[in-house]
Design a protein around this motif. Structure first.
Motif, short mmCIF file in Angstrom:
data_model
loop_
_atom_site.label_atom_id
_atom_site.label_comp_id
_atom_site.label_asym_id
_atom_site.label_seq_id
_atom_site.Cartn_x
_atom_site.Cartn_y
_atom_site.Cartn_z
N LEU A 135 25.85 7.09 -21.22
CA LEU A 135 26.32 5.86 -21.82
C LEU A 135 27.82 5.66 -21.60
N ILE A 136 28.22 4.45 -21.24
CA ILE A 136 29.65 4.14 -21.08
C ILE A 136 29.93 2.76 -21.68
N PRO A 137 31.16 2.51 -22.15
CA PRO A 137 31.49 1.18 -22.68
C PRO A 137 31.82 0.20 -21.57
N ALA A 138 31.43 -1.06 -21.74
CA ALA A 138 31.82 -2.09 -20.79
C ALA A 138 33.22 -2.61 -21.11
N HIS A 139 33.65 -2.41 -22.36
CA HIS A 139 34.98 -2.82 -22.82
C HIS A 139 35.27 -1.98 -24.05
N ARG A 140 36.33 -2.28 -24.78
CA ARG A 140 36.63 -1.49 -25.97
C ARG A 140 37.32 -2.34 -27.02
N LEU A 141 37.27 -1.85 -28.25
CA LEU A 141 38.00 -2.43 -29.37
C LEU A 141 39.00 -1.41 -29.88
N LEU A 148 31.68 -6.11 -32.53
CA LEU A 148 30.74 -5.90 -31.43
C LEU A 148 31.38 -5.20 -30.24
N VAL A 149 30.69 -4.17 -29.74
CA VAL A 149 31.07 -3.49 -28.51
C VAL A 149 29.81 -3.35 -27.65
N LEU A 150 29.94 -3.67 -26.38
CA LEU A 150 28.82 -3.58 -25.44
C LEU A 150 28.94 -2.30 -24.63
N PHE A 151 27.87 -1.51 -24.62
CA PHE A 151 27.79 -0.28 -23.84
C PHE A 151 26.72 -0.44 -22.77
N ILE A 152 26.89 0.30 -21.69
CA ILE A 152 25.95 0.24 -20.57
C ILE A 152 25.12 1.52 -20.57
N ILE A 153 23.80 1.36 -20.63
CA ILE A 153 22.89 2.50 -20.64
C ILE A 153 22.56 2.94 -19.22
N ASN A 154 22.27 1.99 -18.35
CA ASN A 154 21.84 2.27 -16.98
C ASN A 154 23.08 2.38 -16.07
N PRO A 155 23.38 3.57 -15.56
CA PRO A 155 24.58 3.71 -14.71
C PRO A 155 24.59 2.80 -13.50
N ALA A 156 23.41 2.43 -12.99
CA ALA A 156 23.35 1.57 -11.81
C ALA A 156 23.85 0.15 -12.11
N ARG A 157 23.91 -0.22 -13.39
CA ARG A 157 24.36 -1.56 -13.78
C ARG A 157 25.83 -1.58 -14.18
N ARG A 158 26.49 -0.45 -14.10
CA ARG A 158 27.86 -0.33 -14.60
C ARG A 158 28.79 -1.39 -14.01
N ALA A 160 28.26 -4.26 -12.50
CA ALA A 160 27.95 -5.65 -12.79
C ALA A 160 28.44 -6.07 -14.17
N TYR A 161 28.20 -5.20 -15.17
CA TYR A 161 28.58 -5.58 -16.53
C TYR A 161 30.08 -5.41 -16.79
N GLN A 162 30.68 -4.39 -16.23
CA GLN A 162 32.13 -4.24 -16.42
C GLN A 162 32.90 -5.35 -15.71
N THR A 163 32.38 -5.82 -14.58
CA THR A 163 33.04 -6.89 -13.83
C THR A 163 33.11 -8.17 -14.66
N MET A 164 32.12 -8.41 -15.52
CA MET A 164 32.15 -9.60 -16.37
C MET A 164 33.42 -9.65 -17.20
N THR A 282 26.47 -14.91 -19.45
CA THR A 282 25.26 -15.00 -18.63
C THR A 282 25.03 -13.64 -18.00
N ASP A 283 23.86 -13.07 -18.25
CA ASP A 283 23.58 -11.73 -17.75
C ASP A 283 23.66 -11.70 -16.22
N PRO A 284 24.50 -10.81 -15.66
CA PRO A 284 24.67 -10.79 -14.20
C PRO A 284 23.46 -10.27 -13.45
N ILE A 285 22.54 -9.62 -14.15
CA ILE A 285 21.33 -9.11 -13.50
C ILE A 285 20.20 -10.12 -13.57
N SER A 286 19.94 -10.65 -14.77
CA SER A 286 18.79 -11.55 -14.96
C SER A 286 19.17 -13.03 -14.93
#
Length: 309
Positions: A135-141, A148-158, A160-164, A282-286
């Motif tokens: 697990l890694i954070p997409a951002h931090r507080l 709210l804090v968004l974390f990324i579960i799937n390393p392959a999506r890291r 895409a979500y951090q780029t947002m 907008t979800d970058p994957i879906s």
């Protein structure tokens, strides 16, 4: 892209081991000699203990106490953890799927390990409690900010979500409680140049081209307090706190602005009344629109006497 080298030690408490690359130039006789010089805050006796117990390794396994220095090599070990006061507040899970985890962080809990906050962080707690070692954070507080804090579960999506967050395509909304000033003309957009020097706790607004922008509006007011909605367009350190302070209405519980105060890390009273209330993107994957909202309320608004006490 060059793949990250896998550590030869497993995670401990959800944390990867520290990696030290050995400089190409140097006249140390042994790796132990280099570590003593490289790690001045670590007692040499502790380094000797780690070497005896096999706690310092390279890709071939534990390093002998008398192992010769290897220019350009690397060693791994787990750093000793600081003594931490448990943060007596829980994380709330707002959303979980195969890719993402969204949590509601309490005040006083850091997002990621840093300095004196290691085990008492959202990342380490979640890795341990949910058995999600990658697990890694997409951002931090900030530690003192809740929400709210968004974390990324799937390393392959890291990526895409951090780029947002890097591209500022995530719309963030905060709530703050601060003094009410009837003479303050709101809503408004505040722009300023914010600078944060390394090793200096507080940031400051300085002259120059603006690099920080916040939309601020008053939602309601009563008893001398206002409830404000803050929408940051940028993400500078302490941006919301500085912009509210610059308007003459510093956020309640702010120990940095307008006056820096030394609050002990084990003092969990009068939390900063700043809450990350929503995340929308907008979800970058879906390509599906997503919106997440906090489950928390700011105490100075719902229970001002309890917050002040």
């Amino acid at each position: 892209m060059r793949r990250r080298q896998q550590p030869p030690l497993p995670k401990r408490h959800g944390l990867d081991p520290a990696r030290l690359r050995l400089p190409e130039d140097g006249d140390w006789a042994t790796i132990r000699d280099h570590l003593v010089e490289r790690l001045p805050r670590v007692d040499p006796a502790r380094i000797d203990e780690l070497l005896r117990d096999g706690g310092i390794v390279d890709l071939d396994g534990p390093i002998r106490p008398d192992a010769p220095y290897v220019p350009g090599g690397a060693v791994w070990f787990h750093r000793d953890l600081p003594v931490e006061t448990p943060v007596p507040f829980d994380l709330t899970i707002v959303h979980r799927d195969d890719d993402l985890l969204v949590v509601d962080k309490p005040h006083f809990l850091a997002t990621i390990p840093r300095g004196q906050h290691i085990l008492q962080t959202a990342l380490v707690r979640l890795r341990r409690d949910l058995e999600l070692p990658d697990l890694i954070p997409a951002h931090r507080l900030d530690r003192v900010t809740a929400g709210l804090v968004l974390f990324i579960i799937n390393p392959a999506r890291r990526g895409a979500y951090q780029t947002m967050f890097h591209k500022r395509t995530v719309f963030k909304e905060y709530e703050a409680i601060a003094p009410y000033d009837p003479a303050l003309n709101l809503p408004r957009v505040v722009r300023s140049r914010i600078m944060k020097e390394k090793h200096v706790l507080a940031a400051q607004e300085v002259e120059g081209e603006p690099n920080a922008e916040t939309s601020i509006e008053l939602v309601e007011h009563r008893d001398g307090l206002g409830r404000y909605r803050l929408r940051p367009l940028t993400g500078r350190t302490h941006q919301l706190r500085l912009h509210m302070n610059g308007l003459g209405v510093p956020i309640l519980g702010d120990d940095f602005y307008p006056v820096l105060t030394d609050k002990p890390v084990d003092d969990f009273t009068r939390p900063l009344q700043l809450l990350a209330a929503s995340l929308e993107f907008t979800d970058p994957i879906s390509n599906v629109p997503r919106r997440f909202e906090t489950t928390r309320k700011l105490q100075a608004w719902t229970d001002p006497v309890g917050w002040a006490g």
